[in-house]
Enzyme design. Structure first.
Site, PDB file in Angstrom:
ATOM      1  N   ALA A  67       2.536   1.636  -7.521  1.00  0.00           N
ATOM      2  CA  ALA A  67       1.594   2.596  -8.089  1.00  0.00           C
ATOM      3  C   ALA A  67       2.330   3.725  -8.808  1.00  0.00           C
ATOM      4  CB  ALA A  67       0.713   3.167  -6.981  1.00  0.00           C
ATOM      5  N   GLY A 110       1.623  -1.505  -5.015  1.00  0.00           N
ATOM      6  CA  GLY A 110       0.495  -2.017  -5.768  1.00  0.00           C
ATOM      7  C   GLY A 110       0.805  -3.300  -6.500  1.00  0.00           C
ATOM      8  N   GLU A 113       0.423  -5.947  -4.000  1.00  0.00           N
ATOM      9  CA  GLU A 113      -1.000  -6.110  -3.708  1.00  0.00           C
ATOM     10  C   GLU A 113      -1.731  -6.874  -4.808  1.00  0.00           C
ATOM     11  OE1 GLU A 113      -1.977  -2.260  -0.920  1.00  0.00           O
ATOM     12  OE2 GLU A 113      -1.316  -1.904  -2.983  1.00  0.00           O
ATOM     13  N   GLU A 133       5.030   1.774   1.018  1.00  0.00           N
ATOM     14  CA  GLU A 133       4.265   3.026   1.080  1.00  0.00           C
ATOM     15  C   GLU A 133       4.651   3.893   2.278  1.00  0.00           C
ATOM     16  OE1 GLU A 133       1.708   0.064  -1.182  1.00  0.00           O
ATOM     17  OE2 GLU A 133       2.979   0.035   0.610  1.00  0.00           O
TER      18      GLU A 133
END
Length: 261
Positions: A67, A110, A113, A133
């Site tokens: 991200a 991300g 993911e 994270e």
């Protein structure tokens, strides 16, 4: 030919029925809010004109490094960004066609993911995957705590999420996090060949099989079996079922040429 002239996410439709969705957000394909909006838009465009299969890629050097951390400020921003992740990646997961994440390098946070939202993952030997994270004092917010344990089991998922460690392509293959590993120079061709093979299948039946598996895993075994029976009946109303059964009776298995209807 591109369905989208977006500077961050593009779609290339190939003559073999495969669509390639490419992330191109310099320098590391950060999954920003705008990238998420464009991933959702790409999924919508694919739904409007379904290909036979879809390959998600970030290019030759990496898949997506995570991200855009500059957007992480507090709870209000987290709720907004989390909503964009959920919307975009759920749309990818819901595509009624086989989806393959082609992972050339880093697929972190991300990026990992997004790969988890695909049906399959193929990685270069140089790939690194992880959910880092926790190293920022936060947790995954794009499906990592839910899709990862469903894929590799809760203990492995907790190890990766609690430590934030990155795993190599070989370890990812051993854990079940990726399905195939190839040399870097072979990754694109292998990804496209796999997608082309899937695209040649009976698309309507594959869509129903995907729905049976994904929706069935959301409930009890009994509910899943009932769903399977309903979709089993539905598939016999497709043209491909008629073609496939007739071809089997006349020529034996594996000889049918499907129309995707």
């Amino acid at each position: 030919m591109n369905d989208s002239e977006s500077p961050l996410v593009s779609i290339e439709r190939r003559d073999d029925g495969v669509a390639v969705v490419r992330l191109q957000n310099p320098k590391v394909n950060a999954i920003s809010s705008e990238v998420l909006r464009q991933i959702r838009a790409a999924a919508d465009a694919l739904n409007d004109n379904l290909p036979g299969a879809v390959v998600f890629t970030g290019g030759d050097r990496l898949f997506a490094a995570g991200a855009d951390i500059t957007e992480f400020k507090g709870p209000d921003e987290a709720r907004s960004i989390g909503g964009l992740f959920l919307d975009a990646f759920n749309a990818v997961a819901a595509l009624p066609r086989p989806t393959i994440a082609s992972i050339s390098g880093f697929a972190l946070g991300g990026g990992c993911e997004l790969a988890l939202a695909c049906d399959f993952r193929i990685a270069s030997t140089k790939a690194k995957l992880g959910q880092p994270e926790i190293l920022l004092g936060i947790i995954p917010g794009g499906g990592g705590t839910q899709r990862l344990p469903r894929l590799v089991g809760p203990a492995v998922a907790k190890d990766l999420i609690f430590t934030g460690r990155q795993v190599s392509a070989d370890e990812a293959l051993h854990l079940g996090l990726v399905d195939r590993v190839t040399e870097p120079e072979d990754l694109e061709a292998a990804s496209l060949a796999w997608a082309t093979e899937l695209a040649a299948g009976p698309s309507a039946a594959i869509a129903l099989a995907k729905a049976a598996i994904d929706r069935g895993l959301e409930g009890t075994l009994a509910a899943g079996l009932d769903l399977e029976q309903d979709l089993f009946v539905e598939v016999f109303g497709t043209a491909d079922a008629e073609i496939g059964v007739a071809s089997f009776l006349e020529h034996g298995p594996g000889k049918a040429t499907f129309t995707g209807a």
